[in-house]
Every structure is written in structure tokens, then in C-alpha cells.
Design an enzyme around this catalytic site. Sequence first.
Site, PDB file in Angstrom:
ATOM      1  N   GLY A  67       1.370  -6.332   5.529  1.00  0.00           N
ATOM      2  CA  GLY A  67       1.318  -4.749   4.742  1.00  0.00           C
ATOM      3  C   GLY A  67       2.448  -4.265   5.317  1.00  0.00           C
ATOM      4  O   GLY A  67       3.566  -4.334   4.803  1.00  0.00           O
ATOM      5  N   GLU A 113       0.549  -7.817  -4.042  1.00  0.00           N
ATOM      6  CA  GLU A 113      -0.578  -7.132  -3.967  1.00  0.00           C
ATOM      7  C   GLU A 113      -0.402  -5.490  -4.285  1.00  0.00           C
ATOM      8  O   GLU A 113       0.428  -5.078  -3.238  1.00  0.00           O
ATOM      9  CB  GLU A 113      -1.679  -7.368  -3.010  1.00  0.00           C
ATOM     10  CG  GLU A 113      -2.821  -6.529  -3.105  1.00  0.00           C
ATOM     11  CD  GLU A 113      -3.667  -6.674  -1.538  1.00  0.00           C
ATOM     12  OE1 GLU A 113      -4.192  -5.630  -1.195  1.00  0.00           O
ATOM     13  OE2 GLU A 113      -3.644  -7.653  -0.984  1.00  0.00           O
ATOM     14  N   GLY A 158      -2.780  -7.800  11.225  1.00  0.00           N
ATOM     15  CA  GLY A 158      -2.517  -8.182  12.859  1.00  0.00           C
ATOM     16  C   GLY A 158      -1.389  -9.744  12.533  1.00  0.00           C
ATOM     17  O   GLY A 158      -0.940  -9.917  13.681  1.00  0.00           O
ATOM     18  N   THR A 196      -7.761  -3.742  -2.522  1.00  0.00           N
ATOM     19  CA  THR A 196      -8.605  -2.380  -2.254  1.00  0.00           C
ATOM     20  C   THR A 196      -9.460  -2.450  -3.576  1.00  0.00           C
ATOM     21  O   THR A 196      -9.865  -0.984  -3.939  1.00  0.00           O
ATOM     22  CB  THR A 196      -8.173  -1.268  -1.817  1.00  0.00           C
ATOM     23  OG1 THR A 196      -7.286  -1.788  -0.781  1.00  0.00           O
ATOM     24  CG2 THR A 196      -9.280  -0.356  -1.067  1.00  0.00           C
ATOM     25  N   ARG A 229       0.928  -1.229  -0.024  1.00  0.00           N
ATOM     26  CA  ARG A 229       0.175  -0.083   0.041  1.00  0.00           C
ATOM     27  C   ARG A 229       0.889   1.266   0.147  1.00  0.00           C
ATOM     28  O   ARG A 229       1.752   1.321   0.827  1.00  0.00           O
ATOM     29  CB  ARG A 229      -0.902   0.093   1.231  1.00  0.00           C
ATOM     30  CG  ARG A 229      -1.998   1.064   1.136  1.00  0.00           C
ATOM     31  CD  ARG A 229      -3.010   1.035   2.399  1.00  0.00           C
ATOM     32  NE  ARG A 229      -3.489  -0.342   2.553  1.00  0.00           N
ATOM     33  CZ  ARG A 229      -4.748  -0.638   1.664  1.00  0.00           C
ATOM     34  NH1 ARG A 229      -5.028  -0.002   0.747  1.00  0.00           N
ATOM     35  NH2 ARG A 229      -4.993  -2.046   1.977  1.00  0.00           N
ATOM     36  N   LYS A 242     -10.170 -14.092   2.899  1.00  0.00           N
ATOM     37  CA  LYS A 242      -9.153 -13.154   3.723  1.00  0.00           C
ATOM     38  C   LYS A 242      -9.664 -12.672   4.896  1.00  0.00           C
ATOM     39  O   LYS A 242     -10.728 -11.779   4.940  1.00  0.00           O
ATOM     40  CB  LYS A 242      -8.909 -11.737   2.724  1.00  0.00           C
ATOM     41  CG  LYS A 242      -7.939 -10.900   3.471  1.00  0.00           C
ATOM     42  CD  LYS A 242      -7.863  -9.605   2.629  1.00  0.00           C
ATOM     43  CE  LYS A 242      -9.167  -8.676   2.717  1.00  0.00           C
ATOM     44  NZ  LYS A 242      -8.664  -7.130   2.214  1.00  0.00           N
TER      45      LYS A 242
END
Length: 204
Positions: A174, A35, A154, A64, A12, A124
Site C-alpha cells: 500500500g 487494486e 507490513g 475494501t 488507497r 489475503k
Amino acid sequence: MDTPRHIIAILRGITPAEIIDVCKALIDAGITMIEVPLNSPDALTSISLASNTFGDTAMIGAGTVLTKKQVLAVADAGGTFIVSPDTNKAVIEETARLQLASYPGVFTPTDAFRAIRAGATGLKFFPAEVLGPKGIKAIKAVLPPELPLYAVGGANPGNFAEFFAAGCVGFGLGTYLYKPGMELSQTAEHAALAVAAYDRGQAQ
């Protein structure tokens, strides 16, 4: 392409200028599911660059993803999987129609079965830190046993073993692997730690 480890690197905020070097660091460490969330700067360009460069050795997808139009744009850019934050039936069905893999976000049994009926490839569980391994294990008991489950939000190398024991096959990572401004060496180091923890957890 060899069967990948079920570790999805969630980049991201990645930019087209960084995507090649970051992907190479991840792939060299053994992470081959990458991703690019669509709310990253010029995400489709990053997906196209990564797919053109690493499409033979890695799965490049988008996260997203909220609309059918976005699914089509990702497919056009060379993406091979779609991760969505919710169980949007139209998004999952369009993903399946285009023969891409679909990993929608779920939190409840209702979410999970809505996603399964629409054609999801895997689920997911997000945020996994709220559900916890016990919550995921309880929901897995009513799901098709062959359906792949991922813990996202997490999950980290320190708790992979707990989520494996709950029935997950993989994880989305992430900010542990990438956030804007992170040194490439730190991404590479964390990727290696994640792969080692994943391989240990699988072996148990």
C-alpha cells in the site's frame, strides 16, 4: 497477458486524475495487479479508466469491497478481481458468480476455511505483520497446498524472503508504493525495488 507477479499495488486514496500515470509507472516497473480501494475518491471511475487503458496488460481490481452490490459495480466498471477486508460469504460468492478473482482478508484458520468454502481464489493474510511468517506458516500447514496466499499489512521488500519461506506466493503493498501526495518518481522507484526483491525471493 503474461502471468503476473503476485504483487498487488494498493492505491488507497488515488483519484481519477492520477490513476493513469500511477498505473503506467507500476506496469512499466513490472507490477501488473492493481487494486483501487472503494473508499478512494470516485474509485469506480478510476477502475474504469485503468481497465479501459491497461486491461490488456494488467489486472485492475477493487479493494475494501463490503457488499454484493459493490462487487457488481466493480464488474460493471471493468474490474477483474475483488479484495475484501473480511470473509464475507455473500461477497465471495457474488465475486465467483461474476467470474472475478476473489481475495478475501483472513487472520485465522476459521476465516481461511470460510473463505475457501465460499469460493475464494486466494487468501489475503492481514495484518501480516501481526501474524508474522511463523503464524502464516502454521496456518498454511492445514490449507489446500495449491491455494495462493498473500501477505498484506507490513509486507515490504525487506521481508519478502521471510514470507516466501512461510509459503506465501505474493504481497499487497500500500503506502510503500502509493499514498496521496507521493511523487510519481518515488512510486516508480519503490515499484522497481519491490519487483527486484520479489524476483530475488522467488529465485531462492
